[in-house]
Design an enzyme around this catalytic site. Structure first.
Site, mmCIF file in Angstrom:
data_model
loop_
_atom_site.group_PDB
_atom_site.id
_atom_site.type_symbol
_atom_site.label_atom_id
_atom_site.label_comp_id
_atom_site.label_asym_id
_atom_site.label_seq_id
_atom_site.Cartn_x
_atom_site.Cartn_y
_atom_site.Cartn_z
ATOM 1 N N ARG A 105 0.846 -1.183 0.000
ATOM 2 C CA ARG A 105 0.000 0.000 0.000
ATOM 3 C C ARG A 105 0.886 1.239 0.000
ATOM 4 N NH1 ARG A 105 -4.591 1.268 4.492
ATOM 5 N NH2 ARG A 105 -2.875 0.903 5.901
ATOM 6 N N THR A 109 -0.889 7.576 -1.059
ATOM 7 C CA THR A 109 -2.144 7.517 -1.811
ATOM 8 C C THR A 109 -3.074 6.438 -1.264
ATOM 9 O OG1 THR A 109 -1.260 5.882 -3.330
ATOM 10 C CG2 THR A 109 -0.929 8.189 -3.933
ATOM 11 N N ASP A 201 -1.436 -3.282 12.989
ATOM 12 C CA ASP A 201 -0.929 -3.799 11.717
ATOM 13 C C ASP A 201 -0.844 -5.326 11.823
ATOM 14 O OD1 ASP A 201 1.111 -2.701 9.200
ATOM 15 O OD2 ASP A 201 1.139 -4.818 9.783
ATOM 16 N N ASP A 204 2.631 -6.911 11.044
ATOM 17 C CA ASP A 204 3.597 -6.684 12.131
ATOM 18 C C ASP A 204 3.281 -7.551 13.331
ATOM 19 O OD1 ASP A 204 5.155 -4.864 10.809
ATOM 20 O OD2 ASP A 204 4.150 -3.091 11.632
#
Ligand code: URA
Length: 210
Positions: A105, A109, A201, A204
């Site tokens: 990602r 943006t 996340d 992670d």
């Protein structure tokens, strides 16, 4: 599958998900819980697979026994976090074929950028289950499903752990034919594109990279 969004509200799923959300849950526990929860979600996402009958012989007699119809399923993991969800599903469906789509990602943006695409052959003959734990903006999931469709698949399901309403709406717009199975529809995305309350996340947390 008829519904566009299925939330698996089974108590075991909800309990395990709550443990995963807690910020102090260790990487080892997070991974173990993800493995367990993925078995339960896999059960749900495969609920309506067509079955056919095959003659088998028990020690007592012949019978027409139900077996899953058609070619082997294709599991498609959106790297890297999809792999954590896929491991458990493969325990339940060990003969499945496996594909990988690498998308990261762009942090500015929030748009997906493809860096890897390797799918099983004859996707047009398979049911495809695309897996990614977090359906956030829906941009990478929608892009991954574009690639799965380009490879010929027409029977596609999407499996995630958490979904944001924004991601569900994006998927409904881009791929109304792809049912979504999730353990929770969370509140929203924050300004950084994280699902809240969420679990942080997912990559992670499962790989211990933070
Ligand atoms: N990806 C994650 O890992 N977590 C989020 O909350 C959103 C996207």
């Amino acid at each position: 599958m008829t519904q566009h969004l299925t939330i698996v509200d089974h108590p075991l799923v909800q309990h395990k998900l709550s443990l995963m959300r807690e910020k102090d849950t260790s990487t080892a526990s997070f991974r173990q819980l993800l493995r367990e929860i993925s078995l339960l979600l896999a059960y749900e996402v495969t609920r309506e697979l067509p079955v056919t009958k095959r003659e088998i012989e028990t020690p007592l007699m012949k019978m027409q026994a139900p077996v899953i119809e058609g070619k082997k399923l294709a599991l498609v993991s959106i790297l890297r976090a999809g792999n954590g969800l896929m491991d458990g599903i493969l325990e339940l469906i060990p003969a499945a074929r496996v594909g990988f789509i690498g998308l990261y990602r762009d942090e500015e943006t929030l748009q997906p950028v493809q860096y890897y695409n390797k799918l099983p052959k004859r996707m047009e003959k398979r049911t495809a289950i695309v897996v990614d734990p977090m359906l956030a903006t829906g941009n990478s999931s929608a892009a991954a499903i574009d690639l799965v469709k380009e490879a010929g698949a027409t029977d596609i399901r999407f499996l995630c752990l958490l979904a944001a309403p924004e991601g569900v709406a994006r998927m409904k717009e881009a791929h109304p034919d792809v049912p979504i199975v999730t353990a929770s529809l969370d509140e929203k995305l924050n300004e950084l594109g994280y699902i809240v309350p969420g679990l942080g996340d997912a990559g992670d947390r499962m790989f211990g990279t933070k």
